[in-house]
Scaffold this motif. Structure first.
Motif, PDB file in Angstrom:
ATOM      1  N   CYS A  64       0.851  -1.186   0.000  1.00 53.38           N
ATOM      2  CA  CYS A  64       0.000   0.000   0.000  1.00 53.38           C
ATOM      3  C   CYS A  64       0.885   1.234   0.000  1.00 53.38           C
ATOM      4  O   CYS A  64       1.874   1.296   0.743  1.00 53.38           O
ATOM      5  CB  CYS A  64      -0.901  -0.004   1.240  1.00 53.38           C
ATOM      6  N   SER A  65       0.530   2.205  -0.823  1.00 53.75           N
ATOM      7  CA  SER A  65       1.211   3.495  -0.777  1.00 53.75           C
ATOM      8  C   SER A  65       0.154   4.584  -0.669  1.00 53.75           C
ATOM      9  O   SER A  65      -0.965   4.429  -1.151  1.00 53.75           O
ATOM     10  CB  SER A  65       2.082   3.709  -2.017  1.00 53.75           C
ATOM     11  N   VAL A  83      -3.431   0.358  -3.395  1.00 54.89           N
ATOM     12  CA  VAL A  83      -3.176  -0.972  -2.849  1.00 54.89           C
ATOM     13  C   VAL A  83      -2.885  -1.912  -4.014  1.00 54.89           C
ATOM     14  O   VAL A  83      -3.667  -1.989  -4.963  1.00 54.89           O
ATOM     15  CB  VAL A  83      -4.381  -1.487  -2.026  1.00 54.89           C
ATOM     16  N   VAL A  84      -1.747  -2.596  -3.943  1.00 59.05           N
ATOM     17  CA  VAL A  84      -1.352  -3.533  -4.989  1.00 59.05           C
ATOM     18  C   VAL A  84      -1.373  -4.934  -4.404  1.00 59.05           C
ATOM     19  O   VAL A  84      -0.758  -5.196  -3.370  1.00 59.05           O
ATOM     20  CB  VAL A  84       0.050  -3.200  -5.546  1.00 59.05           C
ATOM     21  N   THR A  90      -5.394  -1.155  -6.926  1.00 57.09           N
ATOM     22  CA  THR A  90      -6.723  -0.633  -6.619  1.00 57.09           C
ATOM     23  C   THR A  90      -6.581   0.698  -5.908  1.00 57.09           C
ATOM     24  O   THR A  90      -5.918   0.786  -4.868  1.00 57.09           O
ATOM     25  CB  THR A  90      -7.515  -1.602  -5.715  1.00 57.09           C
ATOM     26  N   GLU A  91      -7.191   1.725  -6.468  1.00 55.04           N
ATOM     27  CA  GLU A  91      -7.194   3.034  -5.829  1.00 55.04           C
ATOM     28  C   GLU A  91      -8.248   3.026  -4.723  1.00 55.04           C
ATOM     29  O   GLU A  91      -9.368   2.549  -4.921  1.00 55.04           O
ATOM     30  CB  GLU A  91      -7.515   4.115  -6.862  1.00 55.04           C
ATOM     31  N   THR A  92      -7.884   3.538  -3.562  1.00 55.82           N
ATOM     32  CA  THR A  92      -8.759   3.517  -2.398  1.00 55.82           C
ATOM     33  C   THR A  92      -8.711   4.875  -1.709  1.00 55.82           C
ATOM     34  O   THR A  92      -7.648   5.466  -1.576  1.00 55.82           O
ATOM     35  CB  THR A  92      -8.298   2.428  -1.399  1.00 55.82           C
ATOM     36  N   ILE A  93      -9.876   5.340  -1.275  1.00 54.90           N
ATOM     37  CA  ILE A  93      -9.946   6.498  -0.393  1.00 54.90           C
ATOM     38  C   ILE A  93     -10.184   5.947   1.003  1.00 54.90           C
ATOM     39  O   ILE A  93     -11.143   5.192   1.228  1.00 54.90           O
ATOM     40  CB  ILE A  93     -11.080   7.462  -0.788  1.00 54.90           C
ATOM     41  N   LEU A 109     -12.998   3.085   0.800  1.00 53.55           N
ATOM     42  CA  LEU A 109     -13.860   3.170  -0.374  1.00 53.55           C
ATOM     43  C   LEU A 109     -12.975   2.875  -1.575  1.00 53.55           C
ATOM     44  O   LEU A 109     -12.066   3.633  -1.907  1.00 53.55           O
ATOM     45  CB  LEU A 109     -14.479   4.559  -0.488  1.00 53.55           C
ATOM     46  N   LYS A 110     -13.228   1.730  -2.200  1.00 55.03           N
ATOM     47  CA  LYS A 110     -12.389   1.271  -3.315  1.00 55.03           C
ATOM     48  C   LYS A 110     -12.969   1.727  -4.641  1.00 55.03           C
ATOM     49  O   LYS A 110     -14.179   1.667  -4.838  1.00 55.03           O
ATOM     50  CB  LYS A 110     -12.264  -0.253  -3.282  1.00 55.03           C
TER      51      LYS A 110
END
Length: 111
Positions: A64-65, A83-84, A90-93, A109-110
């Motif tokens: 995760c970055s 998140v990889v 996957t982009e996440t808020i 929230l993905k």
């Protein structure tokens, strides 16, 4: 507690996640923390968080970055995470409510 201290807690949580250190990851959460958006039902408490993440953090291809953050008041951190997992990004808020150096609530929230 300051917003920067809250951000330090969230950063420690991400660092533990990337180190695949389950106990250090769980230690960033309050005993009665609630995490939503990662499972069908909310994860309530450290034991539920530990159980959910135990197998996931065994995966060396999980990371995760944090690309950006916004701080609200003295306890809220909003992070745009990437998140990889096994090469799939996957982009996440993520929102974190931090009290006394521990995450009390986290919501993901993905995209």
């Amino acid at each position: 507690m300051t917003a920067l201290a809250a951000l330090q807690t969230v950063t420690a949580q991400v660092d533990a996640f990337n180190a695949h250190d389950l106990e250090a990851f769980v230690a960033t959460y309050a005993d009665d923390a609630v995490v939503t958006g990662v499972a069908d039902a909310p994860l309530v408490g450290r034991e539920a968080i530990r159980a959910f993440y135990a197998g996931r953090l065994d995966n060396p291809l999980l990371s995760c970055s944090i690309d950006a953050t916004a701080l609200f008041g003295d306890r809220w951190v909003v992070a745009r995470e990437n998140v990889v997992n096994d090469g799939v990004s996957t982009e996440t808020i993520a929102t974190f409510d931090v009290h006394g150096g521990l995450i009390r609530r986290a919501s993901m929230l993905k995209a």
